[in-house]
Write a protein that holds these residues in place. Sequence first.
Motif, short mmCIF file in Angstrom:
data_model
loop_
_atom_site.label_atom_id
_atom_site.label_comp_id
_atom_site.label_asym_id
_atom_site.label_seq_id
_atom_site.Cartn_x
_atom_site.Cartn_y
_atom_site.Cartn_z
N VAL A 105 55.89 32.91 -16.06
CA VAL A 105 56.49 31.58 -15.91
C VAL A 105 57.92 31.62 -16.44
CG1 VAL A 105 56.41 29.22 -16.84
CG2 VAL A 105 54.34 30.28 -15.97
N ASN A 106 58.82 30.90 -15.77
CA ASN A 106 60.19 30.83 -16.24
C ASN A 106 60.22 30.28 -17.66
OD1 ASN A 106 62.96 29.65 -16.68
ND2 ASN A 106 63.26 30.46 -14.63
N PRO A 107 60.92 30.96 -18.59
CA PRO A 107 60.96 30.50 -19.99
C PRO A 107 61.41 29.05 -20.13
CG PRO A 107 61.93 32.68 -19.79
CD PRO A 107 61.68 32.19 -18.39
N TYR A 108 62.19 28.57 -19.16
CA TYR A 108 62.69 27.19 -19.24
C TYR A 108 61.54 26.19 -19.32
CZ TYR A 108 65.72 23.21 -18.54
OH TYR A 108 66.40 22.03 -18.72
N PHE A 109 60.41 26.49 -18.66
CA PHE A 109 59.31 25.53 -18.57
C PHE A 109 58.13 25.85 -19.48
CE2 PHE A 109 61.30 25.23 -14.27
CZ PHE A 109 61.76 23.93 -14.40
N ILE A 110 58.22 26.89 -20.28
CA ILE A 110 57.04 27.32 -21.04
C ILE A 110 56.58 26.27 -22.04
CG2 ILE A 110 58.31 28.58 -22.83
CD1 ILE A 110 54.87 29.43 -21.20
N ASN A 111 57.50 25.52 -22.64
CA ASN A 111 57.10 24.48 -23.59
C ASN A 111 56.20 23.44 -22.92
OD1 ASN A 111 58.51 25.68 -25.66
ND2 ASN A 111 60.31 24.39 -25.43
N GLU A 112 56.49 23.13 -21.66
CA GLU A 112 55.67 22.16 -20.94
C GLU A 112 54.29 22.73 -20.63
OE1 GLU A 112 57.46 19.94 -17.81
OE2 GLU A 112 59.48 20.18 -18.64
N TYR A 113 54.23 24.02 -20.30
CA TYR A 113 52.93 24.66 -20.05
C TYR A 113 52.09 24.67 -21.33
CZ TYR A 113 53.77 26.27 -15.29
OH TYR A 113 53.97 26.31 -13.94
N VAL A 114 52.73 25.02 -22.43
CA VAL A 114 52.02 25.06 -23.71
C VAL A 114 51.53 23.66 -24.08
CG1 VAL A 114 52.33 25.41 -26.20
CG2 VAL A 114 53.17 27.12 -24.59
N GLY A 115 52.41 22.66 -23.90
CA GLY A 115 52.02 21.29 -24.22
C GLY A 115 50.86 20.82 -23.36
N GLN A 116 50.89 21.19 -22.07
CA GLN A 116 49.83 20.77 -21.18
C GLN A 116 48.51 21.49 -21.49
OE1 GLN A 116 49.54 21.09 -16.52
NE2 GLN A 116 50.90 19.40 -17.04
N ALA A 117 48.61 22.77 -21.85
CA ALA A 117 47.40 23.53 -22.19
C ALA A 117 46.69 22.92 -23.40
CB ALA A 117 47.76 24.99 -22.48
N ARG A 118 47.46 22.32 -24.29
CA ARG A 118 46.87 21.71 -25.48
C ARG A 118 46.18 20.39 -25.18
NH1 ARG A 118 51.89 23.81 -29.10
NH2 ARG A 118 50.85 25.64 -29.98
N ASN A 119 46.37 19.87 -23.96
CA ASN A 119 45.65 18.65 -23.54
C ASN A 119 44.21 18.95 -23.17
OD1 ASN A 119 47.74 16.87 -23.89
ND2 ASN A 119 48.42 16.92 -21.77
N PHE A 120 43.88 20.24 -23.01
CA PHE A 120 42.54 20.65 -22.59
C PHE A 120 41.95 21.59 -23.63
CE2 PHE A 120 44.98 19.89 -18.72
CZ PHE A 120 44.10 19.22 -17.89
N ASP A 121 40.63 21.57 -23.74
CA ASP A 121 39.99 22.65 -24.50
C ASP A 121 39.74 23.82 -23.55
OD1 ASP A 121 37.31 22.41 -23.24
OD2 ASP A 121 37.19 20.53 -24.36
N TYR A 122 39.47 24.97 -24.11
CA TYR A 122 39.35 26.20 -23.31
C TYR A 122 38.25 26.07 -22.25
CZ TYR A 122 38.53 31.04 -21.99
OH TYR A 122 38.37 32.20 -21.27
N GLU A 123 37.10 25.54 -22.64
CA GLU A 123 35.97 25.46 -21.72
C GLU A 123 36.27 24.54 -20.53
OE1 GLU A 123 32.18 26.66 -20.42
OE2 GLU A 123 33.61 27.46 -21.88
N THR A 124 36.98 23.44 -20.79
CA THR A 124 37.35 22.52 -19.71
C THR A 124 38.26 23.20 -18.70
OG1 THR A 124 37.15 20.59 -21.17
CG2 THR A 124 38.48 20.32 -19.18
N LEU A 125 39.21 23.99 -19.19
CA LEU A 125 40.11 24.71 -18.30
C LEU A 125 39.36 25.75 -17.48
CD1 LEU A 125 43.25 25.25 -20.56
CD2 LEU A 125 43.14 23.88 -18.47
N ARG A 126 38.43 26.44 -18.13
CA ARG A 126 37.65 27.46 -17.41
C ARG A 126 36.83 26.82 -16.30
NH1 ARG A 126 32.76 29.24 -16.97
NH2 ARG A 126 31.94 27.78 -18.52
N ILE A 127 36.17 25.71 -16.62
CA ILE A 127 35.35 25.02 -15.62
C ILE A 127 36.22 24.47 -14.49
CG2 ILE A 127 33.90 22.98 -15.23
CD1 ILE A 127 32.77 23.46 -18.10
#
Length: 329
Positions: free
Chosen positions: A270-292
Amino acid sequence: MERLNQDLKTKNFQHLYLLYGDETYLRKNYKDMLKNAIIGDDTMNFTYYEGKDIDVESLIDQAETMPFFAEKRLVLVENSGFFKNGNEKMQGYISNMPDYLYLIFVEKEVDKRTSIFKAVKSKGSAVEMQPYTPDKMKLWIGRILKENGKIIREKDMEYLLRQTGTDMVNIKTELEKLISYVGDSSEINKEDIDAIVTRQITDTIFEMIKAIGEQKRTAALNLYFDLLKRREAPAKILALIERQFNLLLQTKELLMLKYTNANIASKIGVNPYFINEYVGQARNFDYETLRIAFEECIKTDESIKTGRIKDQLAIELLIIALADKKPVN
């Protein structure tokens, strides 16, 4: 890149260049700058070849032709595939080029293990056209706007980049539209961006996943219906939703392993410019929810391809189920 900029500044050019990499705008920009600086408007001593079916014998014959009433001959070769598959004849020639010849190759993809790539690095300059860092991207945008008598605030520039993505050709096009749109006004703001900039589908998908993570079913569906109104293909929409959940799942795994944001960006591509948004969005989900969610995207794709359900309805039901955190039937 620094050496190339120095060559352009001093007009002291090497006889052999390879410009390569994913950034289309930079490849074209530096190709044009080199051509104009080396040969200018001298069309009689300039030859252009393009494509994977280039006759190497013809190319070499042109290169061997003495310049006509001039000291330089320029041969520009684009998208040849020489540096992906190799070409022994071309490799042998560049090792013994005449002094009057300037040879520029422009390629998107190269294999650095090929002998011809190594030969160019040895005899000339191989320059990778990499996407700009976030800070350099902002400086570039600011410079274009300044040249046209315009300014933009930091927060509005970041908003602009969220709408356009980081493809520099697209950004340049949208900047030209904005500059024309605001007319005599010196400042470009969010309202101008909303009025004129074409929103990228990836940004809409990002907002959709954000709405799903916040369990805002209506907002997520409205974004989906907006994409359909823009005549985006359901298959493309589903593929991007699936890709987004896959990236978020990888991001979540790397966060759990204590990777830095910069390392996560490199790992998931992912372009480093947007990584903070990806990290922030990943924290909106728990791991199992993302996997499912990722698995449900794959199941939905299979259901569509096997004809069990229509594509538009299948994706609508998927969005509802994910926003409500319920299994897809």
